[in-house]
Design a protein around this motif. Sequence first.
Motif, PDB file in Angstrom:
ATOM      1  N   UNK A  68       0.883  -1.160   0.000  1.00 14.72           N
ATOM      2  CA  UNK A  68       0.000   0.000   0.000  1.00 14.72           C
ATOM      3  C   UNK A  68       0.921   1.210   0.000  1.00 14.72           C
ATOM      4  N   UNK A  69       0.361   2.397   0.005  1.00 15.79           N
ATOM      5  CA  UNK A  69       1.188   3.599   0.016  1.00 15.79           C
ATOM      6  C   UNK A  69       1.250   4.172   1.425  1.00 15.79           C
ATOM      7  N   UNK A  70       2.422   4.661   1.803  1.00 17.42           N
ATOM      8  CA  UNK A  70       2.611   5.337   3.083  1.00 17.42           C
ATOM      9  C   UNK A  70       3.325   6.652   2.829  1.00 17.42           C
ATOM     10  N   UNK A  71       2.788   7.712   3.351  1.00 16.24           N
ATOM     11  CA  UNK A  71       3.455   9.002   3.278  1.00 16.24           C
ATOM     12  C   UNK A  71       3.172   9.795   4.549  1.00 16.24           C
ATOM     13  N   UNK A  72       4.067  10.705   4.874  1.00 15.71           N
ATOM     14  CA  UNK A  72       3.886  11.570   6.021  1.00 15.71           C
ATOM     15  C   UNK A  72       3.704  13.000   5.529  1.00 15.71           C
ATOM     16  N   UNK A  73       2.574  13.573   5.892  1.00 18.01           N
ATOM     17  CA  UNK A  73       2.288  14.967   5.577  1.00 18.01           C
ATOM     18  C   UNK A  73       2.358  15.747   6.886  1.00 18.01           C
ATOM     19  N   UNK A  74       3.540  16.317   7.135  1.00 20.68           N
ATOM     20  CA  UNK A  74       3.765  16.953   8.421  1.00 20.68           C
ATOM     21  C   UNK A  74       3.737  15.898   9.511  1.00 20.68           C
ATOM     22  N   UNK A  75       2.868  16.091  10.495  1.00 18.28           N
ATOM     23  CA  UNK A  75       2.774  15.143  11.599  1.00 18.28           C
ATOM     24  C   UNK A  75       1.664  14.116  11.400  1.00 18.28           C
TER      25      UNK A  75
ATOM     26  N   UNK B  77       1.635  12.029  14.615  1.00 15.51           N
ATOM     27  CA  UNK B  77       0.700  12.367  15.696  1.00 15.51           C
ATOM     28  C   UNK B  77      -0.733  11.911  15.415  1.00 15.51           C
ATOM     29  N   UNK B  78      -1.050  11.651  14.165  1.00 19.16           N
ATOM     30  CA  UNK B  78      -2.373  11.158  13.781  1.00 19.16           C
ATOM     31  C   UNK B  78      -2.222  10.407  12.469  1.00 19.16           C
ATOM     32  N   UNK B  79      -3.191   9.542  12.155  1.00 13.25           N
ATOM     33  CA  UNK B  79      -3.105   8.681  10.981  1.00 13.25           C
ATOM     34  C   UNK B  79      -4.412   8.766  10.207  1.00 13.25           C
TER      35      UNK B  79
ATOM     36  N   UNK C 184      -2.047   1.224  18.895  1.00 11.98           N
ATOM     37  CA  UNK C 184      -1.168   2.324  18.503  1.00 11.98           C
ATOM     38  C   UNK C 184      -1.726   3.618  19.098  1.00 11.98           C
ATOM     39  N   UNK C 185      -0.871   4.476  19.643  1.00 14.95           N
ATOM     40  CA  UNK C 185      -1.353   5.636  20.407  1.00 14.95           C
ATOM     41  C   UNK C 185      -1.963   6.745  19.567  1.00 14.95           C
ATOM     42  N   UNK C 186      -1.653   6.784  18.274  1.00 13.55           N
ATOM     43  CA  UNK C 186      -2.152   7.875  17.438  1.00 13.55           C
ATOM     44  C   UNK C 186      -3.638   7.668  17.097  1.00 13.55           C
ATOM     45  N   UNK C 187      -4.451   8.716  17.185  1.00 13.43           N
ATOM     46  CA  UNK C 187      -5.818   8.617  16.678  1.00 13.43           C
ATOM     47  C   UNK C 187      -5.806   8.300  15.178  1.00 13.43           C
ATOM     48  N   UNK C 188      -6.687   7.380  14.773  1.00 15.16           N
ATOM     49  CA  UNK C 188      -6.776   6.945  13.381  1.00 15.16           C
ATOM     50  C   UNK C 188      -8.088   7.452  12.793  1.00 15.16           C
ATOM     51  N   UNK C 189      -8.014   8.117  11.650  1.00 12.50           N
ATOM     52  CA  UNK C 189      -9.197   8.616  10.953  1.00 12.50           C
ATOM     53  C   UNK C 189      -9.333   7.874   9.635  1.00 12.50           C
TER      54      UNK C 189
ATOM     55  N   UNK D 187     -10.651  17.236   3.883  1.00 11.68           N
ATOM     56  CA  UNK D 187     -11.338  17.456   5.155  1.00 11.68           C
ATOM     57  C   UNK D 187     -10.830  16.496   6.237  1.00 11.68           C
ATOM     58  N   UNK D 188     -10.567  15.253   5.834  1.00 13.05           N
ATOM     59  CA  UNK D 188     -10.052  14.284   6.807  1.00 13.05           C
ATOM     60  C   UNK D 188      -8.644  14.660   7.242  1.00 13.05           C
ATOM     61  N   UNK D 189      -7.808  15.080   6.289  1.00 12.01           N
ATOM     62  CA  UNK D 189      -6.454  15.519   6.629  1.00 12.01           C
ATOM     63  C   UNK D 189      -6.479  16.746   7.530  1.00 12.01           C
ATOM     64  N   UNK D 190      -7.415  17.663   7.261  1.00 13.61           N
ATOM     65  CA  UNK D 190      -7.518  18.857   8.104  1.00 13.61           C
ATOM     66  C   UNK D 190      -7.892  18.465   9.527  1.00 13.61           C
ATOM     67  N   UNK D 191      -8.854  17.578   9.675  1.00 13.57           N
ATOM     68  CA  UNK D 191      -9.261  17.130  11.004  1.00 13.57           C
ATOM     69  C   UNK D 191      -8.104  16.418  11.700  1.00 13.57           C
ATOM     70  N   UNK D 192      -7.408  15.565  10.956  1.00 16.48           N
ATOM     71  CA  UNK D 192      -6.253  14.871  11.526  1.00 16.48           C
ATOM     72  C   UNK D 192      -5.177  15.868  11.944  1.00 16.48           C
TER      73      UNK D 192
END
Length: 279
Positions: free
Chosen positions: A21-28, A65-67, A114-119, A210-215
């Motif tokens: 699958x794809x994994x990327x980090x956009x900031x935190x 910090x969030x996923x 995992x400690x990060x909130x997942x959206x 919108x999901x990224x903004x909430x995350x």
Amino acid sequence: MTPHLASGNHLSLIGHEAQHFLWQQQGSVGVITLNRPERKNPLTFASYAELRDLFRALSYVDEVKAIVIEGAGGNFCSGGDVHEIIGPLTSMSMPDLLAFTRMTGDLVKAMRACPQPILAAIDGVCAGAGAIMAMASDLRVGTARSKTAFLFTRVGLAGCDMGACAMLPRIVGQGRASDLLYSGRSLGGEEALSWGFLNRMVEPEQLLNETLKWAGDIAAGPNFGHAMTKRMLHQEWSMGVDEAIESEAQAQAICMMTKDFHRAYEAFVAKQKPVFQGD
């Protein structure tokens, strides 16, 4: 590096490349994209295992910090691949079948641990194990055209897969969960929102942003506190009220020892917005 991090409790996923699958980090914010759009993003034996291992690793990753979990091509996930999973399962021995069902359950355990909130950003098809991944997420954003279905009964299996009988009733209620798990029918976006399965519903073209903004908003908060909230939400399912109150007293006292708690107070006194750092 502080001693507790230097002792092996710290990982970095910067530059990490997932295979299935794809994994990327956009900031935190870490973004998982299920990326087989030609088949509506089904899961395979390998992708189950890699997702499980990634969520386990995220317990030791500070910069995330969030996923957000999304699917490519207008669908979230169609569940286990019929040809690559369902077919082979029909010829496996009982020990191998049990190893497989335990592995899929371990994915849900890893997501909850995992400690990060997942959206979950849910559009189009969200079925079978895809519906389970959405269920195991902390928050769900969907669209009117999303179709969530716990399809296990449609293939001659029980609805009690990957924790569904424990978790789904806590989200939508016992009667509604029974409806979905016995029938295998699709839950449309409007109904999913009214039932509380979806936390928010947006237009398809706005879903990821919108999901990224909430995350991002969550990631900017007190991350140690968020991790404690997630842990308490999970652990208190099996507690009585008195036990839960005592556990929360202990959890809150621990959080009061963090620098973020002091930062919030100092910012309030200075009439400023606190900048949390997760420590």
